[in-house]
Design an enzyme around this catalytic site. Structure first.
Site, mmCIF file in Angstrom:
data_model
loop_
_atom_site.group_PDB
_atom_site.id
_atom_site.type_symbol
_atom_site.label_atom_id
_atom_site.label_comp_id
_atom_site.label_asym_id
_atom_site.label_seq_id
_atom_site.Cartn_x
_atom_site.Cartn_y
_atom_site.Cartn_z
ATOM 1 N N LYS A 1 0.798 -1.240 0.000
ATOM 2 C CA LYS A 1 0.000 0.000 0.000
ATOM 3 C C LYS A 1 0.830 1.289 0.000
ATOM 4 C CE LYS A 1 -3.457 -0.870 -0.547
ATOM 5 N NZ LYS A 1 -3.938 -1.489 -1.821
ATOM 6 N N THR A 2 2.030 1.209 -0.514
ATOM 7 C CA THR A 2 2.868 2.413 -0.536
ATOM 8 C C THR A 2 3.042 2.970 -1.946
ATOM 9 O OG1 THR A 2 4.799 0.976 -0.682
ATOM 10 C CG2 THR A 2 4.184 1.780 1.523
ATOM 11 N N THR B 1 3.726 0.474 -4.605
ATOM 12 C CA THR B 1 4.614 -0.506 -5.255
ATOM 13 C C THR B 1 4.105 -0.916 -6.640
ATOM 14 O OG1 THR B 1 3.488 -2.328 -4.094
ATOM 15 C CG2 THR B 1 5.483 -1.430 -3.073
ATOM 16 N N THR B 2 2.776 -0.944 -6.821
ATOM 17 C CA THR B 2 2.236 -1.348 -8.132
ATOM 18 C C THR B 2 2.513 -0.263 -9.167
ATOM 19 O OG1 THR B 2 0.468 -2.412 -6.894
ATOM 20 C CG2 THR B 2 0.202 -2.320 -9.274
ATOM 21 N N TRP C 1 -1.067 9.732 -11.699
ATOM 22 C CA TRP C 1 -0.243 9.627 -12.898
ATOM 23 C C TRP C 1 -0.437 8.248 -13.514
ATOM 24 C CZ3 TRP C 1 2.858 13.370 -15.203
ATOM 25 C CH2 TRP C 1 2.920 14.579 -14.499
ATOM 26 N N GLY D 1 -5.643 3.508 -5.675
ATOM 27 C CA GLY D 1 -6.152 4.865 -5.684
ATOM 28 C C GLY D 1 -7.631 4.869 -5.342
ATOM 29 N N LYS E 1 -11.101 5.656 -3.237
ATOM 30 C CA LYS E 1 -11.624 6.863 -2.587
ATOM 31 C C LYS E 1 -12.193 6.455 -1.238
ATOM 32 C CE LYS E 1 -12.145 9.570 -6.681
ATOM 33 N NZ LYS E 1 -10.768 9.253 -7.064
#
Ligand SMILES: Nc1ncnc2c1ncn2[C@@H]1O[C@H](COP(=O)(O)OS(=O)(=O)O)[C@@H](OP(=O)(O)O)[C@H]1O
Length: 298
Positions: free
Chosen positions: A28-29, A31-32, A231, A248, A250
């Site tokens: 969750k930082t 990485t993907t 991005w 990403g 919400k």
């Protein structure tokens, strides 16, 4: 390579299908995003997606390790040019694994290691949202505040979720373990906040760290997608290809009360992390300095 590995290594076997670098997480930082941006580079190739573990190979951290080196190598393409092509894999649960660093260094002693860090409180919150999206019953039944403030008298399932949410955020301890097995020069700590706001700058730094050629122009390759709010890869014309819905998400902002609690929880680890950046001679990310604003850390 461990003697045990050497003894069972056939003369015909090649090391060409082993990664030159690993993205170790934590989860969750960003990485993907880093994985997908790196995959655009003409000289960099990722492992093939694993159908069983959210595309990640997860070799060094768990039971897949027992499947052996051939199983691992089959995840990688045969490079067109061994000296210039960079194979890599990202398994975000390597970061906080006890066994991944010694196993990884035994097979890949010269590999480069990339970790991506954001404020551990934000990482914890994102992971909680991820668990809810995956219908984790405990995460659905308890608020984020209830999870992170659970006590020893709380239901065991709640405490277990709390450990899984908070554990990876002890960044300094986990990085220390990696640094026990890899030289500081082999480790790059990417600021996940900068990766999100200015990926071109981050990707230039990553290319430099890897020593990969040719230099790839990410200014042309990426564009900010207003709809997604992130991005993304630039396609023909004004079109873009973004990461999927699970990246990403919400969700409401974390409450100030929960953030204060997590600031306190991670304070010692964050101080250690600041010292670690100092020791490595690297500039700490702004979020870490803000988090520890006013703290004495030298
Ligand atoms: N370019 C771009 N596109 C989409 N998402 C981006 C991007 N850059 C960073 N991020 C942030 O990445 C967060 C997901 O992190 P990971 O990919 O490490 O998650 S995972 O562990 O692989 O599930 C994800 O977390 P959430 O916002 O909580 O969904 C994003 O904030």
């Amino acid at each position: 390579m461990w003697q045990r590995h050497k003894d069972i290594w056939s003369k015909e076997k090649t090391c060409d299908r082993l990664p030159k670098f690993l993205i170790i997480g934590p989860q969750k930082t960003g990485t993907t995003a880093l994985h997908s941006f790196l995959s655009l580079h003409p000289a960099i190739s990722s492992s093939f997606p694993s159908p069983i573990s959210y595309e990640e190979v997860q070799f060094f951290s768990g039971p897949n390790y027992q499947r052996g080196i051939d199983w691992y190598m089959d995840f990688f393409p045969i490079p067109s040019n061994v000296s210039t092509d960079f194979l890599f894999e990202k398994s975000a649960n390597y970061f906080d694994s006890e066994v991944a660093p010694p196993r990884a260094t035994a097979l890949l002693p010269r590999a480069k290691i990339i970790a991506v860090l954001i404020n551990p409180a934000d990482r914890a919150y994102s992971w909680y949202q991820h668990q809810r999206a995956h219908q984790d019953v405990v995460a659905l039944n308890y608020s984020f505040h209830e999870v992170v403030s659970a006590r020893r008298s709380s239901p065991p399932a709640l405490q277990a979720l709390q450990r899984r949410i908070l554990g990876p955020g002890a960044y300094a301890s986990h990085l220390d373990r990696w640094l026990h097995h890899y030289q500081p020069s082999q480790l790059l700590i990417v600021d996940g906040v900068l990766l999100r706001s200015n990926p071109v700058q981050v990707m230039n730094g990553v290319q430099k760290f890897l020593g990969v050629t040719p230099h790839y122009n990410y200014t042309q390759a990426l564009m900010f997608d207003e709809t997604k709010g992130f991005w993304c890869q630039r396609l023909d014309g004004a079109r873009s290809r973004c990461l999927g819905k699970s990246k990403g998400r919400k969700y409401p902002d974390m409450s100030a009360e929960t953030r204060a609690l997590l600031s306190e929880h991670y304070r010692e680890q964050n101080l250690e992390l600041l010292r670690l950046f100092n020791r490595l001679g690297q500039a700490p990310p702004p979020w870490l300095r803000e988090e520890l604003h006013g703290a004495s850390w030298s």
